[in-house]
Design a protein around this motif. Structure first.
Motif, PDB file in Angstrom:
ATOM      1  N   ALA A  81      55.711  61.248  -6.797  1.00  0.00           N
ATOM      2  CA  ALA A  81      54.592  61.242  -7.763  1.00  0.00           C
ATOM      3  C   ALA A  81      54.715  60.057  -8.714  1.00  0.00           C
ATOM      4  O   ALA A  81      53.726  59.380  -9.019  1.00  0.00           O
ATOM      5  N   GLU A  82      55.945  59.823  -9.200  1.00  0.00           N
ATOM      6  CA  GLU A  82      56.150  58.683 -10.090  1.00  0.00           C
ATOM      7  C   GLU A  82      55.814  57.368  -9.392  1.00  0.00           C
ATOM      8  O   GLU A  82      55.202  56.468  -9.960  1.00  0.00           O
ATOM      9  N   GLN A  83      56.249  57.286  -8.124  1.00  0.00           N
ATOM     10  CA  GLN A  83      55.955  56.061  -7.364  1.00  0.00           C
ATOM     11  C   GLN A  83      54.451  55.884  -7.171  1.00  0.00           C
ATOM     12  O   GLN A  83      53.922  54.775  -7.264  1.00  0.00           O
ATOM     13  N   LEU A  84      53.761  57.005  -6.909  1.00  0.00           N
ATOM     14  CA  LEU A  84      52.313  56.933  -6.747  1.00  0.00           C
ATOM     15  C   LEU A  84      51.629  56.497  -8.041  1.00  0.00           C
ATOM     16  O   LEU A  84      50.690  55.694  -8.027  1.00  0.00           O
ATOM     17  N   VAL A  85      52.090  57.035  -9.163  1.00  0.00           N
ATOM     18  CA  VAL A  85      51.525  56.650 -10.470  1.00  0.00           C
ATOM     19  C   VAL A  85      51.766  55.174 -10.742  1.00  0.00           C
ATOM     20  O   VAL A  85      50.873  54.441 -11.165  1.00  0.00           O
ATOM     21  N   ALA A  90      49.875  49.727 -10.958  1.00  0.00           N
ATOM     22  CA  ALA A  90      49.992  48.337 -10.491  1.00  0.00           C
ATOM     23  C   ALA A  90      48.694  47.883  -9.836  1.00  0.00           C
ATOM     24  O   ALA A  90      48.222  46.763 -10.056  1.00  0.00           O
ATOM     25  N   ALA A  91      48.077  48.777  -9.023  1.00  0.00           N
ATOM     26  CA  ALA A  91      46.811  48.437  -8.372  1.00  0.00           C
ATOM     27  C   ALA A  91      45.709  48.225  -9.405  1.00  0.00           C
ATOM     28  O   ALA A  91      44.893  47.300  -9.296  1.00  0.00           O
ATOM     29  N   ALA A  95      43.748  44.849 -10.062  1.00  0.00           N
ATOM     30  CA  ALA A  95      42.286  44.796  -9.995  1.00  0.00           C
ATOM     31  C   ALA A  95      41.699  44.212 -11.272  1.00  0.00           C
ATOM     32  O   ALA A  95      40.758  43.406 -11.239  1.00  0.00           O
ATOM     33  N   GLU A  96      42.242  44.624 -12.422  1.00  0.00           N
ATOM     34  CA  GLU A  96      41.772  44.081 -13.698  1.00  0.00           C
ATOM     35  C   GLU A  96      42.037  42.579 -13.793  1.00  0.00           C
ATOM     36  O   GLU A  96      41.215  41.822 -14.285  1.00  0.00           O
ATOM     37  N   ALA A  97      43.207  42.168 -13.304  1.00  0.00           N
ATOM     38  CA  ALA A  97      43.538  40.743 -13.310  1.00  0.00           C
ATOM     39  C   ALA A  97      42.569  39.961 -12.426  1.00  0.00           C
ATOM     40  O   ALA A  97      42.089  38.880 -12.780  1.00  0.00           O
ATOM     41  N   ARG A  98      42.277  40.550 -11.236  1.00  0.00           N
ATOM     42  CA  ARG A  98      41.316  39.885 -10.343  1.00  0.00           C
ATOM     43  C   ARG A  98      39.938  39.809 -10.984  1.00  0.00           C
ATOM     44  O   ARG A  98      39.240  38.804 -10.871  1.00  0.00           O
ATOM     45  N   ALA A  99      39.546  40.897 -11.683  1.00  0.00           N
ATOM     46  CA  ALA A  99      38.239  40.915 -12.341  1.00  0.00           C
ATOM     47  C   ALA A  99      38.165  39.850 -13.434  1.00  0.00           C
ATOM     48  O   ALA A  99      37.161  39.146 -13.578  1.00  0.00           O
ATOM     49  N   ARG A 100      39.250  39.759 -14.229  1.00  0.00           N
ATOM     50  CA  ARG A 100      39.278  38.739 -15.289  1.00  0.00           C
ATOM     51  C   ARG A 100      39.226  37.339 -14.694  1.00  0.00           C
ATOM     52  O   ARG A 100      38.524  36.457 -15.199  1.00  0.00           O
ATOM     53  N   ALA A 101      39.978  37.150 -13.611  1.00  0.00           N
ATOM     54  CA  ALA A 101      39.979  35.833 -12.961  1.00  0.00           C
ATOM     55  C   ALA A 101      38.605  35.504 -12.404  1.00  0.00           C
ATOM     56  O   ALA A 101      38.109  34.373 -12.538  1.00  0.00           O
TER      57      ALA A 101
END
Length: 252
Positions: A81-85, A90-91, A95-101
């Protein structure tokens, strides 16, 4: 404890408890048997007692193993569960980084396009201004220069008349000028009926002021003594009344 009452209680216990109770019962039976038989049978009874107690130990070991298995499973599930979170975070961050870029890239592209459009507009304006200047220069270069004399005045007047659709030939205009003023642009008639009425005839073709004002052509000076304006207005009047200055052979 009777044999008929034990099964009734066992039915209310779970499987592990049932096995434990069975082990205890077996141990009791073994102990009772040991006390009743002779001492020379101890060697035979002892293995039976040991065998009777074995399920109890097995039951305890099995419970511990099962607890450890459950604990291990829970730990593994918690870790997963921790790994999934972490993976989801991270995803999301990626995604936010890609959106900002992408947003920054779009803004930069829009800015670049705006600069290009502005540059193109400035260039188009400069080109248009250059073309206008060149056209004006060509027009100035092509514009004929007329002599400041009777010949030049008639020719300049005829170029304006041609644009305005006013008929009249060089010879017809020249003939009437010579009869009316002898080519004197400052000529004035102070003795005829028009003079007596306060509107003397003036200029090359002896035009009175009301007639000049009515038949004046835009683009020429509003001056009755101006030779070109005088000729054009007189020819415009003659065209309206006689069809052309060529048709005039006397006072008109």
């Amino acid at each position: 404890m009777s044999a008929t009452r034990i099964p009734s209680r066992l039915r209310r216990l779970n499987k592990v408890q049932k096995i434990s109770v069975a082990g205890v019962s077996a141990l009791g039976v073994a102990a009772l048997t040991f006390s009743l038989v002779p001492s020379n049978a101890e060697a035979e009874i002892a293995p039976q007692a040991a065998a009777a107690t074995a399920p109890v130990a097995f039951t305890s070991a099995a419970g511990s193993a099962q607890a450890r298995t459950v604990q291990k499973s829970l730990i593994e599930q918690h870790s997963t569960a921790e790994q999934l979170v972490k993976a989801a975070d991270a995803a999301k961050a990626k995604a936010e980084a890609r959106a900002r870029a992408a947003k920054a890239e779009a803004a930069a592209e829009a800015k670049e396009k705006a600069a290009e459009a502005k540059e193109k507009a400035a260039k188009a304006k400069a080109d248009a201004k250059k073309r206008d200047s060149e056209a004006a220069n060509r027009s100035t270069a092509r514009k004929p220069v007329y002599a400041n004399n009777l010949d030049g005045w008639i020719r300049e007047a005829m170029s304006i008349m041609k644009k305005e659709g006013i008929p009249g030939s060089y010879s017809g205009i020249h003939r009437n000028i010579m009869r009316e003023s002898s080519g004197n642009r400052w000529a004035i008639n102070n003795w005829d009926i028009n003079a007596r009425n306060g509107v003397p005839s003036k200029g090359l073709l002896q035009v009175i002021q009301p007639t000049f004002d009515r038949y004046h052509v835009e683009g020429t000076k509003k001056d009755l003594y101006d030779p070109v304006a005088n000729i054009v207005a007189a020819c415009n009047y003659a065209a309206d009344r006689y069809g052309s200055m060529d048709n005039v052979d006397s006072a008109y």
